[in-house]
Design an enzyme around this catalytic site. Structure first.
Site, PDB file in Angstrom:
ATOM      1  N   GLN A  98      -3.267  -6.003  13.399  1.00  0.00           N
ATOM      2  CA  GLN A  98      -3.479  -6.283  11.980  1.00  0.00           C
ATOM      3  C   GLN A  98      -4.356  -7.503  11.780  1.00  0.00           C
ATOM      4  O   GLN A  98      -5.196  -7.551  10.877  1.00  0.00           O
ATOM      5  CB  GLN A  98      -2.122  -6.484  11.288  1.00  0.00           C
ATOM      6  CG  GLN A  98      -2.113  -6.128   9.823  1.00  0.00           C
ATOM      7  CD  GLN A  98      -2.377  -4.654   9.595  1.00  0.00           C
ATOM      8  OE1 GLN A  98      -2.137  -3.812  10.451  1.00  0.00           O
ATOM      9  NE2 GLN A  98      -2.903  -4.322   8.430  1.00  0.00           N
ATOM     10  N   HIS A 123      -8.368  -7.501  11.461  1.00  0.00           N
ATOM     11  CA  HIS A 123      -9.059  -7.021  10.263  1.00  0.00           C
ATOM     12  C   HIS A 123      -9.876  -8.123   9.607  1.00  0.00           C
ATOM     13  O   HIS A 123     -11.019  -7.911   9.203  1.00  0.00           O
ATOM     14  CB  HIS A 123      -8.033  -6.513   9.231  1.00  0.00           C
ATOM     15  CG  HIS A 123      -7.674  -5.080   9.393  1.00  0.00           C
ATOM     16  ND1 HIS A 123      -8.468  -4.046   8.976  1.00  0.00           N
ATOM     17  CD2 HIS A 123      -6.570  -4.502   9.913  1.00  0.00           C
ATOM     18  CE1 HIS A 123      -7.888  -2.890   9.237  1.00  0.00           C
ATOM     19  NE2 HIS A 123      -6.731  -3.132   9.811  1.00  0.00           N
ATOM     20  N   GLU A 157       2.578  -4.366   2.676  1.00  0.00           N
ATOM     21  CA  GLU A 157       1.699  -3.202   2.694  1.00  0.00           C
ATOM     22  C   GLU A 157       2.132  -2.254   3.806  1.00  0.00           C
ATOM     23  O   GLU A 157       2.336  -1.064   3.589  1.00  0.00           O
ATOM     24  CB  GLU A 157       0.260  -3.662   2.916  1.00  0.00           C
ATOM     25  CG  GLU A 157      -0.738  -2.534   3.062  1.00  0.00           C
ATOM     26  CD  GLU A 157      -2.109  -3.020   3.513  1.00  0.00           C
ATOM     27  OE1 GLU A 157      -3.075  -2.253   3.370  1.00  0.00           O
ATOM     28  OE2 GLU A 157      -2.207  -4.157   4.031  1.00  0.00           O
ATOM     29  N   HIS A 158       2.244  -2.790   5.010  1.00  0.00           N
ATOM     30  CA  HIS A 158       2.733  -2.023   6.161  1.00  0.00           C
ATOM     31  C   HIS A 158       4.027  -2.663   6.657  1.00  0.00           C
ATOM     32  O   HIS A 158       4.066  -3.863   6.905  1.00  0.00           O
ATOM     33  CB  HIS A 158       1.732  -2.059   7.323  1.00  0.00           C
ATOM     34  CG  HIS A 158       0.348  -1.622   6.963  1.00  0.00           C
ATOM     35  ND1 HIS A 158      -0.655  -2.513   6.657  1.00  0.00           N
ATOM     36  CD2 HIS A 158      -0.192  -0.388   6.856  1.00  0.00           C
ATOM     37  CE1 HIS A 158      -1.774  -1.845   6.388  1.00  0.00           C
ATOM     38  NE2 HIS A 158      -1.515  -0.559   6.499  1.00  0.00           N
ATOM     39  N   ASP A 193      -3.374   4.213   9.813  1.00  0.00           N
ATOM     40  CA  ASP A 193      -4.743   3.887   9.420  1.00  0.00           C
ATOM     41  C   ASP A 193      -5.668   5.085   9.585  1.00  0.00           C
ATOM     42  O   ASP A 193      -6.634   5.241   8.828  1.00  0.00           O
ATOM     43  CB  ASP A 193      -5.282   2.736  10.276  1.00  0.00           C
ATOM     44  CG  ASP A 193      -4.679   1.392   9.894  1.00  0.00           C
ATOM     45  OD1 ASP A 193      -4.098   1.294   8.799  1.00  0.00           O
ATOM     46  OD2 ASP A 193      -4.795   0.449  10.693  1.00  0.00           O
ATOM     47  N   GLU A 209      14.905   5.067 -39.515  1.00  0.00           N
ATOM     48  CA  GLU A 209      13.697   4.327 -39.124  1.00  0.00           C
ATOM     49  C   GLU A 209      12.753   4.112 -40.302  1.00  0.00           C
ATOM     50  O   GLU A 209      11.662   3.568 -40.135  1.00  0.00           O
ATOM     51  CB  GLU A 209      12.962   5.069 -38.003  1.00  0.00           C
ATOM     52  CG  GLU A 209      13.737   5.076 -36.697  1.00  0.00           C
ATOM     53  CD  GLU A 209      12.916   5.579 -35.511  1.00  0.00           C
ATOM     54  OE1 GLU A 209      11.814   6.116 -35.730  1.00  0.00           O
ATOM     55  OE2 GLU A 209      13.393   5.414 -34.380  1.00  0.00           O
ATOM     56  N   HIS A 264       8.428  11.925 -41.646  1.00  0.00           N
ATOM     57  CA  HIS A 264       8.754  12.599 -40.391  1.00  0.00           C
ATOM     58  C   HIS A 264       9.714  13.757 -40.654  1.00  0.00           C
ATOM     59  O   HIS A 264       9.510  14.881 -40.193  1.00  0.00           O
ATOM     60  CB  HIS A 264       9.406  11.615 -39.400  1.00  0.00           C
ATOM     61  CG  HIS A 264       8.437  10.714 -38.692  1.00  0.00           C
ATOM     62  ND1 HIS A 264       7.523   9.948 -39.343  1.00  0.00           N
ATOM     63  CD2 HIS A 264       8.262  10.466 -37.363  1.00  0.00           C
ATOM     64  CE1 HIS A 264       6.814   9.261 -38.472  1.00  0.00           C
ATOM     65  NE2 HIS A 264       7.242   9.557 -37.248  1.00  0.00           N
TER      66      HIS A 264
END
Length: 439
Positions: free
Chosen positions: A263, A266, A332-333, A366, A420, A425
């Site tokens: 990792q 990267h 993330e992982h 990956d 309401e 309505h």
């Protein structure tokens, strides 16, 4: 090589854990003003702004921003056969796994004659961003395009930065991956300007605006995505990649070190975190990691990552606490390498993708596991999921009531409308039964 954070003997709240867990110094807000300016340049000056930005940031001015069909075909033809075979297998596996992400339509009868239908409709057009910095990412082409295709998206455009080494053209492997997937709309443009072009279109290029923008990128891409969220949908604001490994004394320190290094290579800001209840494992990993880092191709980059504040070995009292640390971090992982992998997995609530056991390293995801590698970073896994077919789908509800079914709920509807203070309505329902009509 890595800092050690000792949490043993402490009972920390989730907010306290988020304070002590290492993160890279990266503030998308700081890049927002600059990204917004680049987007505005593209809105005002279109193609010329993209060309100028390419000269400024990519050190090359493309001869043309759209890739021709001939260039895409030539890239496919020139692709190394072994690379082509690997990409085709990646495509096959990701397509199969992505198909499982498309919800089936459902019809629910809530009462006699009262039907609610759930359907999932793809967006019409997407813009997929493929970065072009320290590495080449045909795998990102596959992850983005296949997910959109499986969702049923009909119009797909790809952007990737122009490459100085290729005279301002897109890297041929990126073009080849697009060609293998049948995508013919590919643009040599990068950074915030590319995001702006996707969001607003560029008339002289024939580039129409998209509905959704996805794909990883640097802080400028993340900031640009934030800037256009009122116009288009996005997947996430991608930050530096990260892995968190939960391991006990059953884990092989050689594999743990290899996975942390995998990792770290990267990017200098990549985060590599080991959380363990075994001080012996932690001590064993350190020298192996140093040896492997010294021997790897991107040693300097990886060393910077591992020594950075975003990477650490975290010592905890037990695996339950390890899971709490991981859930607070939202990696993330996430890798789990423990004697009882499934027991730890049951404690996990927040992670982009989870790799269980010694034979499921992150590089599998990956490339060729079949899962998607475009995942939430920077703790976003706490509230967001990774890229998938679902990213390009919109849930729609279709309501079908017959006269009797509407009449059954008419009085209750009117009561709520009156409460309401929205009497029209109720009147719109009553009109279907003759109320309020002129004699």
């Amino acid at each position: 090589m890595m800092q050690t954070i000792d949490l043993r003997g402490q009972t920390l709240s989730t907010s306290q854990l988020r304070t002590v867990i290492p993160r890279p110094e990266l503030d998308v807000t700081e890049a927002l003003a600059g990204a917004t300016q680049l987007i505005q340049e593209v809105r005002e000056h279109g193609e010329e702004a993209l060309l100028e930005q390419a000269e400024r940031f990519d050190r090359v001015r493309p001869n043309a921003i759209p890739a021709t069909g001939e260039a895409i075909d030539a890239a496919v033809e020139g692709l190394d056969p072994a690379v082509r075979s690997a990409l085709e297998e990646m495509i096959r596996r990701v397509r199969l796994a992505s198909a499982g992400q498309v919800p089936a339509p459902a019809i629910t009868e809530v009462a006699n004659g009262a039907i609610i239908e759930q359907r999932w409709e793809p967006v019409e057009r997407v813009g997929l961003y493929v970065p072009g910095g320290k590495a080449v990412y045909p795998s990102s082409v596959v992850m983005n395009v296949v997910s959109a295709q499986v969702a049923g998206v009909k119009s797909i455009a790809i952007a990737s930065p122009p490459q100085a080494d290729y005279g301002g053209a897109i890297h041929p492997t990126i073009l080849a991956a697009a060609g293998l997937l049948g995508v013919t709309e590919v643009y040599a443009m990068g950074g915030a300007g590319a995001i702006g072009a996707f969001a607003y279109g560029v008339e002289t290029l024939g580039l129409e605006p998209v509905n959704v923008i996805t794909g990883p990128g640097n802080v400028w891409v993340a900031a640009a995505k934030r800037a256009v969220t009122s116009v288009v949908g996005i997947d996430a604001e991608a930050g530096p990649t990260e892995v968190l490994i939960i391991a006990d004394d059953n884990a092989d320190p050689e594999l743990i070190a290899a996975d942390l290094l995998g990792q770290a290579e990267h990017d200098e800001l990549a985060a590599a975190v080991l959380v363990t209840d075994s001080a012996e494992l932690a001590a064993a990993v350190e020298p192996i990691l140093a040896r492997r880092t010294n021997a790897t191709k991107h040693s300097e980059r990886a060393s910077t990552s591992l020594r950075g504040q975003q990477s650490a070995i975290v010592l905890v009292d037990n695996l339950t606490e390890a899971a709490r640390v991981s859930n607070a971090y939202g990696p993330e992982h996430l890798q789990i390498q423990t004697a009882d992998d499934n027991g730890v997995l049951e404690l996990i609530t927040s992670a982009g993708a989870i790799f269980v056991g010694p034979y499921a390293p992150v590089p599998l995801g990956d490339y060729i596991a079949g899962s998607n590698h475009v995942l939430p970073t920077g703790g976003q896994a706490i509230h967001a999921s990774g890229l998938g077919a679902h990213t390009f789908l919109r849930a729609q509800q279709i309501i079908r009531y017959d006269r009797e079914a509407l009449d059954e709920v008419r009085d209750r509807l009117r009561v709520i409308a009156t409460d309401e203070d929205l009497p029209a309505h109720g009147e719109s329902v009553d009109a279907r039964f003759g109320a309020g009509r002129d004699a």
